[in-house]
Motif scaffolding. Structure first.
Motif, mmCIF file in Angstrom:
data_model
loop_
_atom_site.group_PDB
_atom_site.id
_atom_site.type_symbol
_atom_site.label_atom_id
_atom_site.label_comp_id
_atom_site.label_asym_id
_atom_site.label_seq_id
_atom_site.Cartn_x
_atom_site.Cartn_y
_atom_site.Cartn_z
ATOM 1 N N UNK A 215 0.829 -1.212 0.000
ATOM 2 C CA UNK A 215 0.000 0.000 0.000
ATOM 3 C C UNK A 215 0.855 1.251 0.000
ATOM 4 N N UNK A 216 0.869 1.958 1.094
ATOM 5 C CA UNK A 216 1.658 3.178 1.219
ATOM 6 C C UNK A 216 2.088 3.313 2.669
ATOM 7 N N UNK A 217 3.080 4.188 2.890
ATOM 8 C CA UNK A 217 3.599 4.444 4.230
ATOM 9 C C UNK A 217 3.396 5.902 4.586
ATOM 10 N N UNK A 218 3.574 6.209 5.850
ATOM 11 C CA UNK A 218 3.414 7.573 6.346
ATOM 12 C C UNK A 218 4.684 8.001 7.054
ATOM 13 N N UNK A 219 5.212 9.123 6.629
ATOM 14 C CA UNK A 219 6.383 9.716 7.274
ATOM 15 C C UNK A 219 5.907 10.806 8.228
ATOM 16 N N UNK A 220 6.290 10.695 9.486
ATOM 17 C CA UNK A 220 5.881 11.666 10.493
ATOM 18 C C UNK A 220 7.081 12.327 11.149
ATOM 19 N N UNK A 221 7.033 13.645 11.264
ATOM 20 C CA UNK A 221 8.118 14.436 11.856
ATOM 21 C C UNK A 221 7.513 15.388 12.875
ATOM 22 N N UNK A 222 8.096 15.422 14.064
ATOM 23 C CA UNK A 222 7.692 16.357 15.115
ATOM 24 C C UNK A 222 8.713 17.498 15.193
ATOM 25 N N UNK A 280 4.050 8.419 1.641
ATOM 26 C CA UNK A 280 5.238 8.062 0.876
ATOM 27 C C UNK A 280 5.051 6.706 0.206
ATOM 28 N N UNK A 281 6.015 6.378 -0.629
ATOM 29 C CA UNK A 281 6.083 5.062 -1.250
ATOM 30 C C UNK A 281 6.308 4.002 -0.171
ATOM 31 N N UNK A 282 5.769 2.790 -0.340
ATOM 32 C CA UNK A 282 5.941 1.762 0.694
ATOM 33 C C UNK A 282 7.412 1.466 0.972
ATOM 34 N N UNK A 283 7.747 1.455 2.255
ATOM 35 C CA UNK A 283 9.106 1.148 2.670
ATOM 36 C C UNK A 283 10.080 2.296 2.576
ATOM 37 N N UNK A 284 9.640 3.501 2.186
ATOM 38 C CA UNK A 284 10.531 4.647 2.021
ATOM 39 C C UNK A 284 10.260 5.735 3.050
ATOM 40 N N UNK A 285 9.475 5.442 4.054
ATOM 41 C CA UNK A 285 9.110 6.491 5.007
ATOM 42 C C UNK A 285 10.298 6.926 5.857
ATOM 43 N N UNK A 286 11.185 6.013 6.210
ATOM 44 C CA UNK A 286 12.307 6.377 7.075
ATOM 45 C C UNK A 286 13.246 7.359 6.388
ATOM 46 N N UNK A 287 13.569 7.105 5.120
ATOM 47 C CA UNK A 287 14.432 8.038 4.387
ATOM 48 C C UNK A 287 13.784 9.387 4.174
ATOM 49 N N UNK A 288 12.482 9.394 3.936
ATOM 50 C CA UNK A 288 11.767 10.666 3.763
ATOM 51 C C UNK A 288 11.756 11.450 5.066
ATOM 52 N N UNK A 293 13.419 16.202 8.046
ATOM 53 C CA UNK A 293 13.990 16.850 9.235
ATOM 54 C C UNK A 293 15.161 17.754 8.861
ATOM 55 N N UNK A 294 16.001 17.249 7.970
ATOM 56 C CA UNK A 294 17.175 18.024 7.533
ATOM 57 C C UNK A 294 16.738 19.352 6.912
ATOM 58 N N UNK A 295 15.783 19.288 6.002
ATOM 59 C CA UNK A 295 15.359 20.495 5.299
ATOM 60 C C UNK A 295 14.599 21.446 6.227
ATOM 61 N N UNK A 296 13.775 20.916 7.131
ATOM 62 C CA UNK A 296 13.049 21.792 8.063
ATOM 63 C C UNK A 296 14.018 22.502 8.992
ATOM 64 N N UNK A 297 15.041 21.791 9.450
ATOM 65 C CA UNK A 297 16.036 22.418 10.335
ATOM 66 C C UNK A 297 16.778 23.544 9.613
ATOM 67 N N UNK A 298 17.161 23.320 8.379
ATOM 68 C CA UNK A 298 17.851 24.368 7.625
ATOM 69 C C UNK A 298 16.940 25.580 7.389
ATOM 70 N N UNK A 299 15.676 25.321 7.073
ATOM 71 C CA UNK A 299 14.747 26.426 6.814
ATOM 72 C C UNK A 299 14.465 27.223 8.082
ATOM 73 N N UNK A 300 14.307 26.558 9.213
ATOM 74 C CA UNK A 300 14.066 27.259 10.469
ATOM 75 C C UNK A 300 15.278 28.086 10.881
ATOM 76 N N UNK A 301 16.473 27.529 10.684
ATOM 77 C CA UNK A 301 17.677 28.303 11.013
ATOM 78 C C UNK A 301 17.787 29.540 10.132
ATOM 79 N N UNK A 302 17.454 29.386 8.836
ATOM 80 C CA UNK A 302 17.533 30.540 7.940
ATOM 81 C C UNK A 302 16.504 31.604 8.305
#
Length: 355
Positions: A215-222, A280-288, A293-302
């Protein structure tokens, strides 16, 4: 001619009796063969016919099953190179599943056909099959009790394969172990863990299966920020990071939907948590999740948004010195009722006793 020579040349009564007995026995044997040859011929032809039909039927059915399995494998390989085929079809998974199903069907077919032919041949010899079947039933029950774990593993493996609960390449959580499926057998399933270890899981021990690749996966970030931050600015920064990520490869293929901000997940005195999810695509949620997180951290710092746990930004006039560094720690002797103060109190001298 002498008398001894005449006696030797004359036929003896014993020799004549032996010849008559031999002739009688030969006649009886010829008569018995003549009476039973039709029965022998009928029995022999019946056995040959049963064996020939069983062999031909077994060959035809096994050949049909083999052709069916080869056709299934060819259909999987035909779409393997396409984008849809790479997403929905795993050639190795289909091959192992079809081979396992074909092996089970061929074994069952051979057992049924050859077993039935053997019983029919024994019946042609006028052998009573009732004691044999009763003994086989008792032996089967004893074997079932003695090897019940093996039977349980085998039956569980058959139903797992037939129902396609998981296959090669899937990431599963089997309860006793979790990892990527590298081989599916009728008795044991092999999983490769996150650290490279290989788990051998008996199919009968698996009580539940969590398949993370269907099916599909869900990537969640706090995202945890300070409570004094402007929520509109936080939302704008997270939205910008998500939109940028959805337009770049390979994240544009792995993301099956936009990055959504669900809202505030928790509000505390020293922090507030914003929940961000993406399909996300099945099995790719961890990489997403890691990339997000990487991109959100950079955007918040900027954007100058402070996150909880980060080094606080200093303004003019602020000092990095700790204002409580010159303060002494409270002493236990400051309280007159503390055990330390009572222990340090001098013992009063004894009063004089009056006589």
């Amino acid at each position: 001619m002498s008398l001894s020579a005449l006696l030797a040349a004359a036929p003896s009564p014993g020799a004549a009796g032996s010849l008559d007995e031999a002739a009688e026995r030969a006649g009886n044997a010829a008569g018995w063969v003549e009476e039973n040859w039709s029965t022998w011929l009928n029995t022999g032809l019946r056995i040959i016919l049963i064996a020939a039909i069983a062999i031909v039927l077994r060959y035809l059915i096994r050949r049909a099953l083999t052709n069916l399995i080869d056709r299934m494998n060819r259909s999987a390989q035909a779409v393997e190179g396409t984008a849809l085929g790479g997403l929905l079809v795993n050639a190795e998974r289909r091959r192992q599943r079809s081979e396992a199903i074909g092996s089970v069907l061929r074994s069952v077919t051979s057992f049924l056909i050859l077993g039935t032919a053997a019983l029919m041949i024994l019946g042609a010899f006028q052998i009573n099959l009732a004691p044999l079947l009763a003994s086989a039933g008792v032996a089967g029950v004893a074997l079932g009790f003695g090897a019940r774990n093996l039977v349980t593993d085998f039956l569980s493996g058959v139903f797992m394969i037939l129902e396609d609960q998981y296959g090669v390449g899937d990431t599963v959580d089997a309860g006793v172990a979790s990892g990527e499926v590298i081989e599916v057998g009728l008795r044991v399933t092999k999983l490769r863990g996150d650290n490279g270890e290989i788990w051998y899981v008996r199919n009968g021990e698996v009580k539940r299966i969590g398949n993370l690749s269907q099916g599909w996966s869900t990537a969640g970030v706090d995202v945890t920020v300070r409570p004094t931050e402007d929520l509109d600015r936080v939302r704008a920064a997270i939205t910008e990071a998500g939109e940028t990520m959805t337009k770049e490869e390979p994240w544009s293929e792995r993301l099956w939907g936009p990055v959504e901000i669900l809202g505030l997940d928790a509000v505390l005195l020293d922090s507030m948590t914003v929940r961000v999810t993406a399909k996300t695509m099945p099995g790719k949620s961890l990489g997403v999740e890691r990339e997000l997180r990487w991109r959100i951290k950079q955007t918040l710092d900027a954007a100058g948004i402070r996150m909880v746990g980060a080094v606080p930004l200093l303004t003019e006039g602020e000092s990095t010195a700790d204002p409580t560094a010159a303060m002494a720690a409270p002493s236990a002797y400051a309280s007159t009722t503390s055990p330390q103060s009572l222990a340090a109190t001098p013992i009063p001298p004894p009063t004089s006793l009056t006589k």
